[in-house]
Design a protein around this motif. Structure first.
Motif, PDB file in Angstrom:
ATOM      1  N   SER A  28      -6.687   4.669   6.907  1.00  0.00           N
ATOM      2  CA  SER A  28      -6.166   5.709   6.013  1.00  0.00           C
ATOM      3  C   SER A  28      -5.030   5.184   5.141  1.00  0.00           C
ATOM      4  N   TYR A  38     -12.879  -2.937  -5.013  1.00  0.00           N
ATOM      5  CA  TYR A  38     -12.177  -2.753  -3.746  1.00  0.00           C
ATOM      6  C   TYR A  38     -12.988  -1.853  -2.808  1.00  0.00           C
ATOM      7  N   GLU A  39     -13.210  -2.345  -1.608  1.00  0.00           N
ATOM      8  CA  GLU A  39     -13.858  -1.575  -0.554  1.00  0.00           C
ATOM      9  C   GLU A  39     -12.883  -1.470   0.598  1.00  0.00           C
ATOM     10  N   ARG A  40     -12.472  -0.260   0.921  1.00  0.00           N
ATOM     11  CA  ARG A  40     -11.454  -0.084   1.952  1.00  0.00           C
ATOM     12  C   ARG A  40     -11.939  -0.618   3.289  1.00  0.00           C
ATOM     13  N   ARG A  86      -1.055  -2.394  -4.479  1.00  0.00           N
ATOM     14  CA  ARG A  86      -0.338  -2.928  -5.641  1.00  0.00           C
ATOM     15  C   ARG A  86      -0.039  -4.379  -5.297  1.00  0.00           C
ATOM     16  N   TYR A 140       0.866  -1.174   0.000  1.00  0.00           N
ATOM     17  CA  TYR A 140       0.000   0.000   0.000  1.00  0.00           C
ATOM     18  C   TYR A 140       0.899   1.219   0.000  1.00  0.00           C
ATOM     19  N   ASN A 141       0.543   2.208  -0.793  1.00  0.00           N
ATOM     20  CA  ASN A 141       1.302   3.466  -0.843  1.00  0.00           C
ATOM     21  C   ASN A 141       2.785   3.215  -1.095  1.00  0.00           C
ATOM     22  N   TRP A 172     -12.605  -7.443  -1.676  1.00  0.00           N
ATOM     23  CA  TRP A 172     -12.059  -7.280  -3.031  1.00  0.00           C
ATOM     24  C   TRP A 172     -11.901  -8.640  -3.681  1.00  0.00           C
ATOM     25  N   SER A 180      -3.567  -5.694 -11.465  1.00  0.00           N
ATOM     26  CA  SER A 180      -4.043  -4.755 -12.481  1.00  0.00           C
ATOM     27  C   SER A 180      -4.204  -5.420 -13.853  1.00  0.00           C
ATOM     28  N   ALA A 223      -6.720   2.994   2.119  1.00  0.00           N
ATOM     29  CA  ALA A 223      -7.881   3.608   1.467  1.00  0.00           C
ATOM     30  C   ALA A 223      -7.965   3.264  -0.018  1.00  0.00           C
ATOM     31  N   SER A 224      -6.832   3.141  -0.663  1.00  0.00           N
ATOM     32  CA  SER A 224      -6.794   2.809  -2.091  1.00  0.00           C
ATOM     33  C   SER A 224      -6.384   1.361  -2.279  1.00  0.00           C
ATOM     34  N   LYS A 225      -6.727   0.809  -3.436  1.00  0.00           N
ATOM     35  CA  LYS A 225      -6.330  -0.564  -3.757  1.00  0.00           C
ATOM     36  C   LYS A 225      -4.823  -0.727  -3.592  1.00  0.00           C
TER      37      LYS A 225
END
Length: 182
Positions: free
Chosen positions: A44, A106-108, A51, A30-31, A86, A98, A47-49
């Motif tokens: 936090s 994806y749901e955080r 990698r 993540y990030n 997800w 991807s 929050a995003s999908k």
């Protein structure tokens, strides 16, 4: 500690998965930061999908990736166990999520109480287009889904997640304290 040992200690092997032998490398970050099994991540940070990189030797071998929460809505009363956050199918080996088809968006994770184990499971599929989306996210069963679509577990990992202001962590008794006194 080996990744499989952490899955056993955290009871991922038992609550979510049956014992298996990991055969494909799975890297999740993540990030732009990889996490180790059992890492503590806040909502936090996820929050995003993520990698996801799937190892393997052949692009013709396809995989299904899932993210489930076996502790929903709370670890003490997991009445929604497992909650599916997800699902990506048809991921070619040696690539990443991807390159697959997202069947469940994806749901955080946003735990309201307690510390939740967020479990990533990678399955090998029989072929392209052989896995379909479940009807519901809640009360999902990785075991039943795998059986229904003839999926074989090839890798798994997990992280712990709790609400932003939460504190503490999962506590596991060391083996030496579990023994009785002599």
């Amino acid at each position: 500690m080996l990744a499989m040992d952490s899955l056993v200690m955290a009871r991922v092997i038992h609550d979510v998965l049956d014992p298996f032998t990991s055969t494909v490398p799975l890297r999740i970050g993540y990030n732009n930061r990889l996490f180790l099994p059992g890492a503590d991540l806040r909502p936090s940070a996820v929050a995003s999908k993520p990698r996801v990189h799937v190892g393997g030797n052949y692009m013709r071998v396809l995989y299904t990736l899932m993210l489930v929460d076996p502790d929903a809505p709370s670890p003490s009363h997991p009445t929604l166990r497992e909650y599916l956050h997800w699902m990506v199918v048809d991921i070619p080996g040696t690539t990443g999520a991807s390159f697959g088809q997202e069947l469940v968006v994806y749901e955080r994770p946003e735990p309201r109480s307690g510390i939740h184990r967020m479990v990533f499971v990678l399955f090998q599929q029989l072929g392209r287009g052989t896995v379909f989306a479940p009807h519901m996210r809640h009360n999902f069963s990785s075991r039943n889904f795998a059986c229904q679509y003839h999926l074989n577990i090839v890798a798994a990992t997990y992280f712990n997640c709790q609400r932003e202001g939460g504190s503490g962590g999962r506590r596991f008794k060391p083996e030496s304290t579990q023994r009785g006194r002599y």
